[in-house]
Design an enzyme around this catalytic site. Structure first.
Site, short mmCIF file in Angstrom:
data_model
loop_
_atom_site.label_atom_id
_atom_site.label_comp_id
_atom_site.label_asym_id
_atom_site.label_seq_id
_atom_site.Cartn_x
_atom_site.Cartn_y
_atom_site.Cartn_z
N ARG A 313 2.21 14.21 -8.51
CA ARG A 313 1.43 15.35 -8.01
C ARG A 313 0.69 15.06 -6.68
O ARG A 313 0.71 15.90 -5.78
CB ARG A 313 0.44 15.85 -9.07
CG ARG A 313 1.14 16.27 -10.38
CD ARG A 313 0.24 17.06 -11.31
NE ARG A 313 -0.07 18.36 -10.77
CZ ARG A 313 -1.19 18.69 -10.19
NH1 ARG A 313 -2.19 17.82 -10.13
NH2 ARG A 313 -1.38 19.89 -9.69
N CYS A 343 8.59 2.20 -2.43
CA CYS A 343 8.79 1.96 -1.01
C CYS A 343 8.82 3.26 -0.22
O CYS A 343 9.86 3.68 0.28
CB CYS A 343 10.07 1.17 -0.81
SG CYS A 343 9.94 -0.43 -1.61
N GLU A 344 7.70 3.92 -0.16
CA GLU A 344 7.55 5.16 0.61
C GLU A 344 6.09 5.32 0.95
O GLU A 344 5.23 5.10 0.09
CB GLU A 344 7.92 6.39 -0.25
CG GLU A 344 9.37 6.64 -0.36
CD GLU A 344 9.69 8.10 -0.69
OE1 GLU A 344 8.99 9.01 -0.19
OE2 GLU A 344 10.63 8.30 -1.44
#
Ligand code: LLP
Length: 419
Positions: A313, A343-344
């Site tokens: 969310r 990994c973002e």
């Protein structure tokens, strides 16, 4: 802390159970649901509508766990479903089919048949195309589908652009002004029986006014359709009641119930409601452990073992969730970037959140995680999905086991020609 999640001697509890005990027994990340919290929310609705002809159908999408559905079905609630899978879950959990509403923008033939075979309470139809399809499928199985037509009352509401549904240009429902013609045609179809109108204008709505505006429009259309000779008997007002994330909603359920009572007085309609978030959002926390505290020259990153794969969310809607150390923390509060291990860069829970100094190994609770939390989790980055626990007084059970990566392999096939 509010409701069923309270601090005792500095430690956070879910009802009578210390979150530290759950983390030790089950590991992290884990969603911790409060059964009594859910019961309390359902009772608030049931009491507010006592004496009114109202059917409360829990929006299964908010948390579709069988245990959650069992709890609500056991209290007499119906289910608002949006897929064959949700119908199957509701029935499996013990909800009588005649309390199930089937909504959703596109139902395929198999899903329609499933609903028809079980004799569900109502199909909420979203388009003329779907109405014709349902008529065909119902005739083929020798049934008549009770239909509420979803109309779009053209009202802007909802906590976020991505969860607003009742504006012109949103993909849901048919224009209000087309309803009479569509339902009059439906009345002549053998496979469908028009029983009502449906609207749902959005989610996380914190004021009464947009509900009232939308409902007035729908009721006006409902009267016109009845006057036109179609024997409607139900109005489904959808869900969308806001809960407290950062701020409490600006209305209370008894006020909402009084508004519904006033608007529907003398109509002779059974009112259907589809609350999801209200029933579960504040009744679960996501319990997670910090892996590292990573300090850079100007930022403090708290890296958790939960990420956007566990609770999406914040990344998806910029949603606010309260974040609390389970056992205090050390030193003064400072702005903290609360992030996950994915990994973002979008993998975050909060930016610049004031938190005491925590370290790798410390437990953290992310609050208001009960609605659209575990259901939207994924295996992204091959991280096993979260476990889920239900607490009821002093007892708790694991209701979803953590799914090890080996189980993901079981569903995957390497084509033989790859060698
Ligand atoms: N009825 C219909 C037709 C709906 O589309 C929805 C939610 C509900 C009822 C239940 O609404 P509620 O009472 O829970 O607000 N994933 C988003 C929320 C998506 C809501 C979709 N529809 C989030 O995490 O905020």
């Amino acid at each position: 802390m509010t409701g069923m999640f309270q601090r005792r001697d500095g430690r956070l509890f879910a009802e009578e159970v210390a979150l530290t005990d759950i983390a030790e027994a089950v590991g992290t990340p884990v969603y911790v649901n409060s059964a009594n919290g859910m019961r309390q929310q359902a009772r608030i609705l049931q009491e507010a509508f006592a004496g009114q002809d109202v059917r409360i159908c829990y929006a299964v999408k908010a948390n579709h766990h069988l245990a959650v559905l069992r709890l609500f079905a056991g209290m007499g609630l119906g289910m608002d479903t949006v897929s064959g899978g949700e119908i199957a879950r509701s029935i499996r959990a013990g909800c009588p089919p005649d309390r199930i509403v089937f909504a959703g923008i596109a139902k395929d033939d198999d899903e329609m048949r499933l609903g028809l075979q079980h004799g569900i309470y109502q199909f909420n139809v979203e388009s003329v195309e779907e109405l014709h399809r349902l008529d065909q499928v119902a005739r083929a199985v020798g049934r008549r589908a009770p239909v509420a037509l979803r109309v779009n009352p053209n009202v802007a509401a909802g906590g976020h652009d991505k969860i607003s549904t009742g504006r012109k240009g949103d993909k849901f429902g048919v224009p209000l002004e087309d309803a009479l013609e569509i339902l009059t045609a439906a009345d002549g179809m053998e496979g469908v029986e028009p029983v009502g109108l449906h609207c749902h204008i959005g989610s996380q709505i914190v004021e009464l006014a947009p509900f009232e505006t939308a409902y007035q429009r729908v009721i006006e259309a409902w009267r016109a359709i009845r006057a036109g000779g179609v024997a409607l008997s139900r109005i489904d007002f959808g869900g969308g009641f806001g809960v407290r994330y950062q701020e409490p909603p600006r209305f209370r359920i008894p006020d909402y119930a009084a508004m519904v009572k006033r608007l529907t007085a003398g109509l002779g309609a059974t009112v259907v409601l589809e609350p999801g978030r209200f029933l579960v959002a504040e009744q679960a926390v996501l319990l997670t452990r910090a892996i590292y505290l990573k300090q850079t020259a100007d930022h403090r990153f708290l890296v958790l073992d939960a990420g956007m794969n566990t609770l999406i969310r914040p990344a998806m809607y910029g949603a606010w969730h309260d974040i609390e150390p389970v056992e205090g923390g050390r030193g003064d509060e400072a702005p903290t970037e609360v992030v996950g291990p994915i990994c973002e860069s979008s993998d975050f829970f909060a930016r610049g959140r004031m938190l005491p100094r925590l370290e790798g190994g410390d437990l953290v609770a992310i609050l208001q995680a009960g609605a659209y939390g575990s259901v939207m989790a994924s295996d992204y980055n091959s991280r096993p999905g979260p476990a889920e626990v239900m607490v009821d007084g002093s007892q708790f059970d694991v209701i979803t086991r953590r799914r090890p990566v080996e189980l993901q392999f079981e569903d995957e096939v390497i084509p033989r020609w790859l060698g």
